[in-house]
Structure formats: structure tokens, C-alpha cells
Design a protein around this motif. Structure first.
Motif, short mmCIF file in Angstrom:
data_model
loop_
_atom_site.label_atom_id
_atom_site.label_comp_id
_atom_site.label_asym_id
_atom_site.label_seq_id
_atom_site.Cartn_x
_atom_site.Cartn_y
_atom_site.Cartn_z
N LYS A 63 -5.69 15.04 0.38
CA LYS A 63 -5.89 14.62 -1.01
C LYS A 63 -5.38 13.20 -1.28
CE LYS A 63 -5.91 19.32 -2.78
NZ LYS A 63 -5.76 20.15 -1.63
N VAL A 64 -5.65 12.31 -0.33
CA VAL A 64 -5.28 10.91 -0.51
C VAL A 64 -6.31 10.30 -1.45
CG1 VAL A 64 -5.01 8.67 0.64
CG2 VAL A 64 -4.19 10.77 1.75
N ARG A 65 -5.86 9.97 -2.65
CA ARG A 65 -6.77 9.44 -3.68
C ARG A 65 -6.53 7.97 -3.97
NH1 ARG A 65 -6.19 14.87 -5.21
NH2 ARG A 65 -8.19 15.90 -5.44
N SER A 66 -5.38 7.46 -3.55
CA SER A 66 -5.10 6.03 -3.69
C SER A 66 -4.31 5.61 -2.46
CB SER A 66 -4.32 5.75 -4.98
OG SER A 66 -3.06 6.38 -4.94
N ILE A 67 -4.37 4.31 -2.20
CA ILE A 67 -3.67 3.80 -1.03
C ILE A 67 -2.83 2.60 -1.41
CG2 ILE A 67 -5.16 4.69 0.79
CD1 ILE A 67 -6.71 2.08 0.68
N PRO A 68 -1.74 2.39 -0.72
CA PRO A 68 -1.27 3.21 0.38
C PRO A 68 -0.72 4.54 -0.12
CG PRO A 68 0.40 1.57 -0.14
CD PRO A 68 -0.81 1.28 -1.01
N THR A 69 -0.85 5.55 0.71
CA THR A 69 -0.21 6.84 0.47
C THR A 69 0.62 7.15 1.71
OG1 THR A 69 -1.86 7.75 -1.04
CG2 THR A 69 -0.59 9.34 0.23
N PHE A 70 1.83 7.61 1.47
CA PHE A 70 2.74 7.95 2.54
C PHE A 70 3.03 9.44 2.47
CE2 PHE A 70 3.43 3.66 1.09
CZ PHE A 70 3.25 2.95 2.26
N ILE A 71 2.90 10.11 3.60
CA ILE A 71 3.20 11.54 3.67
C ILE A 71 4.16 11.75 4.83
CG2 ILE A 71 2.31 13.88 3.90
CD1 ILE A 71 -0.39 12.91 2.92
N LEU A 72 5.24 12.44 4.56
CA LEU A 72 6.23 12.77 5.57
C LEU A 72 6.06 14.24 5.96
CD1 LEU A 72 8.71 11.68 7.16
CD2 LEU A 72 10.13 12.57 5.29
#
Length: 103
Positions: A63-72
Motif C-alpha cells: 500500500k505504498v501510495r506516496s514516495i518515499p515510503t520507508f517500511i521496517l
């Protein structure tokens, strides 16, 4: 996608994923921060970059809707997720929280 899933679920250390695009100025702004964190925390966290233009399926799955997106991730579980320009100390704090042994 299979190698990505394997990496985020089988890594012995947390995995920070940077979802970016080459045309994204905020992504370029965050690149030196991500590189410094990767270098300073080597062995404690893996950092990988995912180009959303080349990996739309993966970006959509998380569900990455904007960037940058960071997921840990740790063992396939999302521990933290945030989009936009993030202060280095905030990102480091979230990573350090994940370094506490998981029960």
C-alpha cells in the motif's frame, strides 16, 4: 517478488525498505540519510531500495501510495512504516526499537 519476500521474512536482522522513484525529489533528498544509516548500522539492519516504477506489484502489496515510503520489517512483520522526508534521528530511533530482541 519471491526474493524480496524471502529477504524480509528470513533475515536475521531488521530490513529497512526504501520505496523510491528516480524522478522523486524527496527520494533524492533522503538518499544520503539512508546511505549513512546503512553504513553506520551495518550488520544490525539491512537496507534495500525498491524502485516503485519497476516493482509496482510489491509497492501495491504494501500500500505504498506516496514516495518515499520507508517500511521496517522483521521476520516478515511490519514494525514501522512512514512516508515522506523523515528526520534522520526519527528513523534511527525506529530502527533501534526493532533491535530489542523479539520474543
Amino acid at each position: 517478488m519471491d526474493s524480496f519476500n524471502h529477504l524480509i521474512s528470513q533475515s536475521e536482522v531488521p530490513v529497512l525498505v526504501d520505496f523510491y522513484a528516480n524522478w522523486c525529489q524527496p527520494c533524492h533528498h533522503m538518499t544520503p540519510v539512508i546511505e549513512e544509516i546503512a553504513q553506520e548500522m551495518e550488520g544490525k539492519v539491512k537496507v534495500i531500495k525498491i524502485d516503485v516504477d519497476k516493482n509496482m506489484t510489491t509497492a501495491m502489496k504494501y500500500k505504498v501510495r506516496s514516495i518515499p515510503t520507508f517500511i521496517l520489517f522483521y521476520k516478515g512483520v511490519i514494525l514501522w512504516q512512514q512516508s515522506g522526508i523523515i528526520a534522520r534521528h526519527v528513523m534511527e530511533q525506529e530502527i533501534r526499537k526493532s533491535l530489542i530482541p523479539q520474543s
